[in-house]
Design an enzyme around this catalytic site. Sequence first.
Site, PDB file in Angstrom:
ATOM      1  N   ASP A 180      52.193  37.963  79.686  1.00  0.00           N
ATOM      2  CA  ASP A 180      50.960  37.194  79.927  1.00  0.00           C
ATOM      3  C   ASP A 180      51.235  35.763  79.487  1.00  0.00           C
ATOM      4  OD1 ASP A 180      48.179  36.353  80.185  1.00  0.00           O
ATOM      5  OD2 ASP A 180      47.629  38.448  80.108  1.00  0.00           O
TER       6      ASP A 180
ATOM      7  N   HIS B  56      53.116  34.330  81.979  1.00  0.00           N
ATOM      8  CA  HIS B  56      52.225  33.603  82.883  1.00  0.00           C
ATOM      9  C   HIS B  56      52.213  32.105  82.629  1.00  0.00           C
ATOM     10  CE1 HIS B  56      49.675  37.494  83.697  1.00  0.00           C
ATOM     11  NE2 HIS B  56      50.953  37.627  84.020  1.00  0.00           N
TER      12      HIS B  56
END
Length: 364
Positions: A197, A219
């Site tokens: 993430d 991410h």
Amino acid sequence: MNLLVASLLLVLVARAAYATPAVGASCTVSSYNDVAGAVSSCTSITLKGFTVPAGKALIMKLKSGTTVKVAGTIKFAVSEWKGPLVEISGSKITFSGAGGYFDGQGASYWDGQGDKGKTKPKFFRIKTTGGSHFNNIKLLNCPHQCVSINPASDTTLTDWTVDVSAGDSKGGKNTDGFDLSNSSGITIKHAVVKNQDDCVAVNQGSHYVFQNLTCSGGHGLSLSVGQSSQNGNPNTVKNVTFSDCTVTNSRNGIHVKTHNDAGTGAISDVTYKNIKLSGITNYGINIQEDYENGGSSGNPKANIPISKLNLQSVTGSMSGGSSSMPVYILCGSNGCNNWNWSGVSIGNGKKKNSCNYKPSGFSC
Ligand SMILES: *[C@@H]1O[C@H](CO)[C@@H](O)[C@H](O)[C@H]1NC(C)=O
Ligand SMILES: *[C@@H]1O[C@H](CO)[C@@H](O)[C@H](O)[C@H]1NC(C)=O
Ligand SMILES: *[C@@H]1O[C@H](CO)[C@@H](O)[C@H](O)[C@H]1NC(C)=O
Ligand SMILES: *[C@@H]1O[C@H](CO)[C@@H](O)[C@H](O)[C@H]1NC(C)=O
């Protein structure tokens, strides 16, 4: 006195000293049961390896000026709860790795569902102030979000390793590297994050510096603003700098998202400088004011305007995959202003850039 008696006495004396350490003393902690006593009496603490029982946390409300060394592997027996598994607070704290690390046993929780599915504990929460320093800390296999800095002030983290790479093939999800909220004066330097993430997610706060971060698998370097209730306070992010960072094999390089379904606030004075990207699958730079219920609504709003978002030298390449777009900007009406970009050049995208706002110095 023979040797046996002498060494027995020594052990007894050491045990007695341990049970009631003098304030300011040095303590070595080799069992979870000894943590509370050490924290209440000692200002120099060495953590040896031990396991924190299921559903419990390693909570250390340290005396001002305490030094902690992590010299063994600290594990956490598995339990479905929210955590955090570690919570460190105090002023002028020096907390350093000395050959040890924290193992969150992520594989026992990962189910590919992150926030949903099994309840997973957050891992490491920092609530320090007054010139505190966390150096050379290693976290392995976070069950869920790795490091939460909230609330903290005047605290520096250097040389961290957050390694959740095992989660790539085993269903790790929402394993954010560093989440920052309700804090001020935080610096994170020379950290390596391998996760699934955001490498960094700034939710709220001011005067943050991120320097020389190496991020992969996740991410990107993110601001994610407006999703969490700040007890009715606006979600304000101000004066944040990312410099000399690399982001590889990640969904985004830079991601700034404002949630249009909740909250008021503002983002301003944010600089990304000398950021190198490679193998980015979705967006090199993704700035969106339409985040809603965890996705993109396509309906941007200006409830959290973004001003003075400055980029200087953001370079590198996309993965070349079918969804790869170097630059995407979607602003609400008057939601974006005074952005100054220079040296933004990202190659190997499949899709053309899309911008409904034009930063000065950048032709989309
Ligand atoms: C921005 O934050 C940095 C790091 O805390 C600080 O040194 C600097 O003075 C801040 N700048 C402003 C204008 O507040
Ligand atoms: C922020 O942290 C402070 C303590 O530093 C706390 O008193 C306050 O309630 C927190 N604010 C929010 C919005 O969580
Ligand atoms: C980060 O720091 C290391 C060691 O100081 C250096 O070798 C590396 O080039 C730096 N990375 C970036 C992106 O500046
Ligand atoms: C934009 O940034 C560049 C590079 O940092 C700088 O030279 C220039 O003065 C800035 N322009 C404005 C209008 O702030």
